[in-house]
Write an enzyme that holds these catalytic residues in place. Sequence first.
Site, PDB file in Angstrom:
ATOM      1  N   ASP A  56       0.988  -1.372   0.105  1.00  0.00           N
ATOM      2  CA  ASP A  56      -0.118  -0.119   0.016  1.00  0.00           C
ATOM      3  C   ASP A  56       0.962   1.380  -0.161  1.00  0.00           C
ATOM      4  OD1 ASP A  56       0.791  -0.001   2.632  1.00  0.00           O
ATOM      5  OD2 ASP A  56      -1.107   0.226   3.389  1.00  0.00           O
ATOM      6  N   SER A  57       2.210   1.192   0.262  1.00  0.00           N
ATOM      7  CA  SER A  57       3.027   2.212   0.039  1.00  0.00           C
ATOM      8  C   SER A  57       2.899   2.900  -1.378  1.00  0.00           C
ATOM      9  CB  SER A  57       4.593   1.557  -0.066  1.00  0.00           C
ATOM     10  OG  SER A  57       4.794   0.403  -0.914  1.00  0.00           O
ATOM     11  N   ASP A  95      -1.045  -6.218  -0.574  1.00  0.00           N
ATOM     12  CA  ASP A  95      -1.345  -5.676   0.768  1.00  0.00           C
ATOM     13  C   ASP A  95      -2.850  -5.274   0.990  1.00  0.00           C
ATOM     14  OD1 ASP A  95      -0.200  -4.783   2.958  1.00  0.00           O
ATOM     15  OD2 ASP A  95       0.902  -3.185   2.069  1.00  0.00           O
ATOM     16  N   LYS A 124      -1.031  -9.448   2.476  1.00  0.00           N
ATOM     17  CA  LYS A 124      -0.311  -8.925   3.601  1.00  0.00           C
ATOM     18  C   LYS A 124      -1.481  -8.211   4.713  1.00  0.00           C
ATOM     19  CE  LYS A 124       2.846  -5.547   3.882  1.00  0.00           C
ATOM     20  NZ  LYS A 124       2.251  -4.625   4.808  1.00  0.00           N
ATOM     21  N   GLU A 126      -1.327  -5.522   8.192  1.00  0.00           N
ATOM     22  CA  GLU A 126      -0.760  -4.903   9.184  1.00  0.00           C
ATOM     23  C   GLU A 126      -1.306  -4.984  10.716  1.00  0.00           C
ATOM     24  OE1 GLU A 126       0.146  -0.700   8.534  1.00  0.00           O
ATOM     25  OE2 GLU A 126       0.875  -1.144   6.809  1.00  0.00           O
ATOM     26  N   GLU A 193       9.083  -4.321  10.514  1.00  0.00           N
ATOM     27  CA  GLU A 193       9.582  -2.977  10.323  1.00  0.00           C
ATOM     28  C   GLU A 193       9.871  -1.916  11.357  1.00  0.00           C
ATOM     29  OE1 GLU A 193       6.858  -0.963   7.314  1.00  0.00           O
ATOM     30  OE2 GLU A 193       7.981   0.657   7.333  1.00  0.00           O
TER      31      GLU A 193
HETATM   32  O1  KIV Z   1       3.471  -1.017   1.837  1.00  0.00           O
HETATM   33  C1  KIV Z   1       4.587  -1.478   1.593  1.00  0.00           C
HETATM   34  O2  KIV Z   1       5.424  -1.227   0.860  1.00  0.00           O
HETATM   35  C2  KIV Z   1       5.126  -2.616   2.776  1.00  0.00           C
HETATM   36  C3  KIV Z   1       6.352  -2.886   2.769  1.00  0.00           C
HETATM   37  C4  KIV Z   1       7.553  -1.944   2.929  1.00  0.00           C
HETATM   38  C5  KIV Z   1       6.685  -3.886   3.772  1.00  0.00           C
HETATM   39  O3  KIV Z   1       4.334  -2.630   3.682  1.00  0.00           O
END
Ligand code: KIV
Length: 294
Positions: A56-57, A95, A124, A126, A193
């Site tokens: 989600d970055s 994510d 993934k 969080e 992280e």
């Molecule tokens: O959103 C992302 O890119 C991440 C990674 C940096 C682990 O969560």
Amino acid sequence: MSTNKKTPTTDKVKKVTAPSVQGQKGGEKICCMTAYDYSSGLIADDSGMDLVLVGDSLAMVVLGHEDTLSVTMDEMVHHVRATSRGVKRALLVADMPFMSFCTVPKALENAGRFISEGRAKAVKLEGGEAVAPQIKALSDAGIPVMAHIGLTPQHVAKFGGFKAQGKSVEATKALIEDALAVEEAGAFCVVLEAIPVEAAKLITGALSIPTIGIGAGDVTDGQILVYHDVLGLFDRFTPKFVRRYAELGAATKEALEEYCDDVRRGRFPADKNTIYMPDDQVESVRKIKIKKKK
Ligand code: KIV
């Protein structure tokens, strides 16, 4: 010995799976990278990554938001699907964006979209102990889950910024509880992280699933970084734990400036970039009379 895992050009590609990543615990380090579209997915896959995460970055590095909170499920599915067309060998992980997994039914519905519409092979999410029920439900439904603890950017408001976590005995104990809870719930690996290396070492030693570090030192079972950070494509801020392997932002700008200059000075397109009419058509084409409508 060479560990070159570049995608072979034959049809027989040995795909990385969630169980194969889990099986790498304590063995060869697990190489992970984010990617957000077909071309970055293709390059990451071809470079020999074990795991490609559509993080989600992308909210920040692709869409230009100030944090990761605004990216939607629809936007994420769109990018995951595009990335899946480029990733043939690595494990593709999607994510789950902010609030897309705040209840078990929501988590199941949205993770299901990533698998069926996005063609991801895992998701993934969080959080630690608090999201253990979601991790269990997804695992029970056959969706492999990569957990993510420590600095979880979706909690930026609670943390008061993008700050390292686990920097005290109490905070380390809480991190260990979270790590054990996500493992118990069925996660196949966990991202750590921005935490001290000492905490990462304890957690890596305590878990039977692999730990994937980003700002957690060299003690984890694998590493992950953000594509744009590694390639010098995102300048707004660079965390201490990033290493840049190229300056593609600067190189791209230079190339585009040269193109502008060539266009303005009439140096582009050149003869070799030009399409010409076949010889037997040239005369007749020249004689075409153009009548403009009034
Ligand atoms: O959103 C992302 O890119 C991440 C990674 C940096 C682990 O969560």
